[in-house]
Design an enzyme around this catalytic site. Structure first.
Site, PDB file in Angstrom:
ATOM      1  CE1 TYR A 129      -3.056   3.113   0.893  1.00 55.89           C
ATOM      2  CE2 TYR A 129      -1.931   3.172   3.009  1.00 55.89           C
ATOM      3  CZ  TYR A 129      -2.789   3.751   2.096  1.00 55.89           C
ATOM      4  OH  TYR A 129      -3.375   4.963   2.368  1.00 55.89           O
ATOM      5  CE  LYS A 160      -2.516   6.734  -1.666  1.00 60.67           C
ATOM      6  NZ  LYS A 160      -3.687   7.298  -2.403  1.00 60.67           N
TER       7      LYS A 160
END
Length: 579
Positions: free
Chosen positions: A327, A331
């Site tokens: 994640y 990002k």
């Protein structure tokens, strides 16, 4: 397929794979404000003095008329005679310099992705409540057709409990108001041209003033190809679309403070670098290579176990380059690519830390789903977790959702009015300004469930002991083993109970493993830019759009706001909380 060249950031790598006591009540704490009748006289220029005034009713009325005149008092005091709903009240308001959030947002058309997600819904609710004369809000929804998208709009937004204050404000006209403001758009950020119908795309290009990208996959261990698709390719396709919008004033991207990766000390509100900083042992990051690897791995792992293998591969790639998980890694790469391709587009990146339940607005404690720290809270309250490994001197960075939204609207106003094609970054985080110690956090929710036990589906309370804290994974694993042996002291447990114990052990170890990078995280997030933004606001604006994390009483918030909200809205405790 054309090869991906270094620094070219090609996006054609594949088609999508599918705390006052009075504020602790579950109520609408917002009071309606209105400046529509004086907007023309004060003008819309940046930093113009504006008056903000409110009705005497808690939730206001659908229409408020007012007359106002400024006197020559050096303090610029003014008297407001407000009439609405048959009630007349007189208020004295001090005019201070402000950044003009309401005045800027009036009449603006938004295009919001990830609109059915937790944070985006809080954003939409706040805009509609604070600025009812906003223009249209185009909400991008993934669906097979317009009918399905409208059904999602109705069930996941319009009918959501989050919007109950707006329902009280507008009464019988609520549905009409929402359907006039919200425009359903069928699409997908992962597809070329966002998967939009050509006519709809043209309307958005002509009308959108502000684009907010809230679409993301937040699964820490998402499949690498899926995370790359949504968190890297998606924002870039949206940015490419944004460059074709004729009236666009700002592009705002919701990121995460954890894009900084592993490391100690204080992380600043700065753009990220692809280069490894000496004496770092991490290799230089080639984003195009990572995107290609995600694609190629689909072929390599196409046999049985694809999902598991792609999740493991994402973790391997993240940790190779110095990030905690898939994640935060994807990002971070998304931010880097956006910085490279933005051109003259004004870009604001908001980096929240761990977003949890609302602090005050539209009412305290609203949350949707089991979020970052909540699986630990839930498992402990239900008696499934007796201890947890943490850095005993560590800090856990939490921020309420409504503060993130308020900071977002303030940043949109400040940089939307500036009209400059630069990039500005804001951490909405608490670890520097108002640190919450991990050991205090665990103590808070331990105290809560001891005094107010979880009530199971059959109405029985679940009694728990104070949670045990361990300074290492080894200590925690030893505790889990001892705990299991004690429950199986005679060695002849029924098979069903033995299986239950095994599942509890597996869940405890899974939670400890997935959260280890966060519960043993030595880094903290500077929020100087965010604090300067807030300090530039008038006292009235701070009251309406406040995001000062220093004001949070963590014990009160965790015990009396967050956990009760979690039990009601996410854990769905039907029997209610015991006293």
């Amino acid at each position: 397929m054309e090869a991906l060249r270094p620094n070219s950031f090609s996006l054609a790598y594949r088609k999508v794979v599918r705390v006052p006591e009075s504020e602790k009540q579950d109520r609408c704490s917002w009071k309606r404000w209105n400046i529509s009748s004086i907007g023309n006289s004060l003008g819309s220029r940046p930093n113009a003095s504006k008056s903000l005034y409110r009705t005497s009713k808690s939730y206001g009325v659908a229409s408020v008329s007012a007359t106002a005149s400024l006197d020559s008092n050096p303090n610029n005091r003014m008297m407001r005679k407000i009439q609405g709903g048959g009630t007349t009240s007189t208020l004295v308001t001090m005019i201070n310099e402000d950044i003009g959030v309401i005045n800027f947002l009036r009449g603006k058309n938004f295009f919001i992705t990830g609109a059915t997600g937790f944070l985006a819904k809080v954003l939409i609710e706040k805009i509609l409540r604070a600025v009812p004369d906003v223009g249209k809000i185009f909400v991008l929804i993934r669906a097979k057709n317009k009918e399905s998208a409208n059904e999602r709009l109705q069930s996941e937004i319009i009918n959501a409990e989050l919007f109950k204050c707006l329902r009280q404000i507008h009464g019988k006209s609520y549905q009409d108001f929402m359907l006039r403001k919200l425009v359903t758009v069928v699409g997908d950020v992962r597809e070329q041209n966002l998967g939009l119908d050509a006519e709809v795309a043209d309307v958005i290009r002509k009308e959108a003033n502000i684009i907010v990208n809230s679409a993301a996959t937040t699964d820490f261990r998402e499949r690498y190809d899926v995370a790359v698709d949504i968190n890297i390719r998606g924002p870039c396709l949206l940015m490419s679309f944004a460059k074709t919008c004729k009236k666009l004033e700002l592009f705002l991207h919701i990121s995460t403070a954890y894009v900084h990766g592993v490391g100690e000390g204080i992380f600043m509100e700065e753009s990220l670098r692809k280069e490894a900083t000496p004496p770092s042992s991490f290799p230089t990051l080639d984003i195009n290579l990572e995107m290609k690897l995600a694609l190629d791995s689909l072929e390599d792992f196409k046999n049985k176990g694809l999902t598991r293998k792609m999740k493991e591969f994402g973790l391997v790639r993240a940790r190779k380059h110095g990030w905690k998980d898939t994640y935060s890694f994807t990002k971070a790469m998304g931010e880097m690519v956006m910085g490279e391709i933005k051109g003259d587009l004004p870009l604001v990146i908001v980096r929240p830390s761990v977003i949890e339940s609302t602090y005050k607005e539209p009412f305290p404690g609203w949350i949707e789903g089991i979020r970052m720290i909540d699986p630990i809270i839930s498992s402990y309250g239900k008696g499934q977790l007796t201890g947890f490994p943490i850095d005993l001197n560590g800090v856990f960075d939490i921020v309420p959702a409504d503060m993130v939204v308020n900071a977002t609207l303030a940043a949109i106003t400040r940089h939307g009015m500036a009209g400059k094609g630069d990039m500005n970054i804001y951490h909405v985080a608490s670890s520097v300004a108002n640190p919450l110690l991990l050991k205090d956090l665990l103590t808070f929710f331990s105290d809560h469930f001891i005094s107010s036990p979880w009530i199971d589906s059959e109405g029985r309370p679940t009694h728990v002991k104070p949670i045990k804290m361990f300074g290492s994974m080894d200590e925690f694993s030893a505790h889990i083993s001892r705990d299991t042996i004690q429950q199986n002291s005679n060695g002849k447990l029924p098979q069903e109970f033995e299986n239950s114990c095994r599942k509890l052990v597996e869940r405890a170890k899974y939670l400890a493993d997935i959260y280890e990078p966060y519960t043993f995280n030595p880094g903290r997030f500077d929020n100087s830019n965010a604090q300067r933004l807030m300090e530039s606001m008038s006292e009235e604006e701070k009251s309406m759009f406040g995001f000062d994390v220093r004001s949070i009483d963590w014990k009160d918030y965790i015990l009396n706001v967050h956990i009760p909200g979690l039990r009601t809205h996410a854990m769905k405790e039907k029997a209610g909380i015991s006293n």
